[in-house]
Design a protein around this motif. Structure first.
Motif, PDB file in Angstrom:
ATOM      1  N   LEU A 166       0.829  -1.205   0.000  1.00 12.81           N
ATOM      2  CA  LEU A 166       0.000   0.000   0.000  1.00 12.81           C
ATOM      3  C   LEU A 166       0.859   1.249   0.000  1.00 12.81           C
ATOM      4  CD1 LEU A 166      -2.612   1.634   0.329  1.00 12.81           C
ATOM      5  CD2 LEU A 166      -2.497   1.155   2.793  1.00 12.81           C
ATOM      6  N   ASN A 167       1.879   1.284   0.835  1.00 19.42           N
ATOM      7  CA  ASN A 167       2.721   2.478   0.910  1.00 19.42           C
ATOM      8  C   ASN A 167       3.514   2.704  -0.372  1.00 19.42           C
ATOM      9  OD1 ASN A 167       1.958   3.511   3.384  1.00 19.42           O
ATOM     10  ND2 ASN A 167       3.426   2.278   4.526  1.00 19.42           N
ATOM     11  N   ALA A 168       3.926   1.622  -1.024  1.00 17.25           N
ATOM     12  CA  ALA A 168       4.614   1.774  -2.312  1.00 17.25           C
ATOM     13  C   ALA A 168       3.686   2.427  -3.333  1.00 17.25           C
ATOM     14  CB  ALA A 168       5.091   0.408  -2.810  1.00 17.25           C
ATOM     15  N   ALA A 169       2.412   2.021  -3.326  1.00 12.88           N
ATOM     16  CA  ALA A 169       1.446   2.609  -4.263  1.00 12.88           C
ATOM     17  C   ALA A 169       1.155   4.059  -3.895  1.00 12.88           C
ATOM     18  CB  ALA A 169       0.160   1.785  -4.256  1.00 12.88           C
ATOM     19  N   LEU A 170       1.062   4.363  -2.606  1.00 14.40           N
ATOM     20  CA  LEU A 170       0.843   5.743  -2.187  1.00 14.40           C
ATOM     21  C   LEU A 170       1.993   6.644  -2.651  1.00 14.40           C
ATOM     22  CD1 LEU A 170      -0.510   5.184   1.438  1.00 14.40           C
ATOM     23  CD2 LEU A 170      -1.764   6.295  -0.416  1.00 14.40           C
ATOM     24  N   GLU A 171       3.213   6.200  -2.398  1.00 13.80           N
ATOM     25  CA  GLU A 171       4.373   7.009  -2.789  1.00 13.80           C
ATOM     26  C   GLU A 171       4.462   7.172  -4.296  1.00 13.80           C
ATOM     27  OE1 GLU A 171       7.766   6.705   0.448  1.00 13.80           O
ATOM     28  OE2 GLU A 171       7.231   4.702  -0.281  1.00 13.80           O
ATOM     29  N   ALA A 172       4.096   6.126  -5.049  1.00 15.02           N
ATOM     30  CA  ALA A 172       4.107   6.218  -6.507  1.00 15.02           C
ATOM     31  C   ALA A 172       3.112   7.256  -7.007  1.00 15.02           C
ATOM     32  CB  ALA A 172       3.791   4.852  -7.118  1.00 15.02           C
ATOM     33  N   ASN A 173       2.057   7.481  -6.220  1.00 12.91           N
ATOM     34  CA  ASN A 173       1.047   8.482  -6.578  1.00 12.91           C
ATOM     35  C   ASN A 173       1.346   9.852  -5.972  1.00 12.91           C
ATOM     36  OD1 ASN A 173      -0.433   6.546  -7.984  1.00 12.91           O
ATOM     37  ND2 ASN A 173      -1.682   6.008  -6.194  1.00 12.91           N
ATOM     38  N   GLY A 174       2.518   9.986  -5.333  1.00 19.40           N
ATOM     39  CA  GLY A 174       2.882  11.255  -4.722  1.00 19.40           C
ATOM     40  C   GLY A 174       2.209  11.501  -3.388  1.00 19.40           C
ATOM     41  N   GLU A 175       1.680  10.438  -2.766  1.00 18.33           N
ATOM     42  CA  GLU A 175       0.994  10.572  -1.480  1.00 18.33           C
ATOM     43  C   GLU A 175       1.908  10.141  -0.337  1.00 18.33           C
ATOM     44  OE1 GLU A 175      -1.780  12.025  -1.301  1.00 18.33           O
ATOM     45  OE2 GLU A 175      -2.615  11.892  -3.316  1.00 18.33           O
ATOM     46  N   ARG A 240      -8.567   5.804  -1.065  1.00 22.68           N
ATOM     47  CA  ARG A 240      -8.641   5.799  -2.534  1.00 22.68           C
ATOM     48  C   ARG A 240      -7.626   4.833  -3.136  1.00 22.68           C
ATOM     49  NH1 ARG A 240      -7.952  11.540  -5.226  1.00 22.68           N
ATOM     50  NH2 ARG A 240      -5.974  11.367  -4.117  1.00 22.68           N
ATOM     51  N   THR A 241      -6.397   4.853  -2.635  1.00 21.21           N
ATOM     52  CA  THR A 241      -5.368   3.957  -3.172  1.00 21.21           C
ATOM     53  C   THR A 241      -5.685   2.507  -2.846  1.00 21.21           C
ATOM     54  OG1 THR A 241      -3.685   5.672  -3.066  1.00 21.21           O
ATOM     55  CG2 THR A 241      -2.913   3.395  -3.107  1.00 21.21           C
ATOM     56  N   LEU A 242      -6.200   2.248  -1.651  1.00 20.09           N
ATOM     57  CA  LEU A 242      -6.558   0.879  -1.282  1.00 20.09           C
ATOM     58  C   LEU A 242      -7.654   0.341  -2.198  1.00 20.09           C
ATOM     59  CD1 LEU A 242      -5.604  -1.112   0.880  1.00 20.09           C
ATOM     60  CD2 LEU A 242      -7.423  -0.279   2.362  1.00 20.09           C
ATOM     61  N   LEU A 243      -8.591   1.182  -2.575  1.00 21.59           N
ATOM     62  CA  LEU A 243      -9.622   0.769  -3.532  1.00 21.59           C
ATOM     63  C   LEU A 243      -9.001   0.316  -4.846  1.00 21.59           C
ATOM     64  CD1 LEU A 243     -12.360   3.511  -3.025  1.00 21.59           C
ATOM     65  CD2 LEU A 243     -12.808   1.056  -3.041  1.00 21.59           C
ATOM     66  N   SER A 244      -7.979   1.029  -5.298  1.00 22.33           N
ATOM     67  CA  SER A 244      -7.345   0.697  -6.584  1.00 22.33           C
ATOM     68  C   SER A 244      -6.533  -0.590  -6.516  1.00 22.33           C
ATOM     69  CB  SER A 244      -6.435   1.846  -7.030  1.00 22.33           C
ATOM     70  OG  SER A 244      -5.259   1.912  -6.229  1.00 22.33           O
TER      71      SER A 244
END
Length: 281
Positions: A166-175, A240-244
């Protein structure tokens, strides 16, 4: 697989208490979600409505529960207390009777949080003369499981593998990445069979006990609440990222697995315990 964290939340929706060891029970870890807040109609109130609840910190010893907040003196609730007056409360589809902790607790909450929908919040404790069984569809024949004021199951299990994904996806989205405390799990393990595998059914066997994951935990806006400040830094994330990232066929944002205890009531559970995982019921 190793247990890396154990946490209880004595008052539903308030802060948690990290443990190094505990005892397993059919209703969960001792004192977990034994109390909750209700409004004037007896309906449960959580961080969904009042994010500031996260900043109230509980502590427990063998005699008392203490609630603390930097804005006012602490509130002490004896664990063993003569309470006789029951009040009706509702928690999701459960209609229950609980013990009201009285005016002192309500006044403490009101001074800190103000009135809720025009009336003081009340602190209630679970009446152990009643039971709140897990839905039969999540149990095998002959199995029994109960919970107190948890949403639906006695244990919530999460893995650090899933948090890393999850955190990898958040950081990839600039979050901004988030901590495991956002997900309010009782048991955290280092890994399972890949990120989000704990959304599936598993048996987790430790020394003298067996836990079973029976339902993925669908998440709500509570995970957007910073569990230290009681604020929502970003009302959309990490939901939002968890949904994706949802790997399931049904829609939703999922993180962690709801679990029951199959064997080992009264056995100890500790940070550092090694668990063996077997897929399926």
């Amino acid at each position: 697989m190793i247990i890396t964290e154990l946490t209880i939340y004595p008052v539903k929706a308030l802060g948690g208490i990290r443990l190094t060891q505990s005892t397993l029970g059919v209703t969960g870890l001792p004192w977990d979600r034994h109390w909750m807040l209700v409004d004037s109609a007896g309906r449960f109130v959580t961080q969904r409505q009042l994010p500031a609840l996260a900043a109230i910190r509980p502590s427990l010893d063998e005699h008392q529960l203490v609630l603390q907040h930097p804005q006012q003196p602490s509130l002490t609730i004896p664990l063993q207390r003569e309470l006789s007056e029951l009040t009706p409360v509702s928690l999701w589809q459960s209609e229950l009777e609980a013990f009201d902790e009285g005016a002192e607790a309500a006044d403490w909450l009101t001074r800190l949080l103000g009135e809720y929908r025009g009336a003081p919040l009340r602190l209630v404790r679970f009446n152990r003369a009643q039971s709140r069984p897990i839905k039969a569809k999540y149990l095998e024949p002959g199995e029994t499981s109960h919970t107190e004021f948890a949403d639906g199951f006695p244990f919530l299990i999460a893995s650090r593998q899933s948090l890393a994904a999850l955190n990898a996806a958040l950081e990839a989205n600039g979050e901004t990445p988030v901590g495991m405390e956002r997900f309010r799990a009782n048991i955290v393990v280092d890994e399972l069979d890949g990120a989000f595998s704990e959304l599936n059914e598993y048996r987790l066997k430790g020394a003298g006990y067996t836990l079973a994951i029976r339902k993925p935990c669908q998440r709500c806006p509570v995970i957007t609440v910073d569990q230290t400040s009681g604020t929502r830094p970003n009302p959309k994330e990490p939901l939002r990222t968890l949904l994706s990232l949802n790997p399931l066929t049904k829609p939703g944002a999922f993180f962690g697995g709801n679990a029951v205890l199959l064997t080992g009531e009264g056995e100890g559970i500790r940070v550092g315990d090694v668990l063996a995982a077997k897929a399926g019921r």
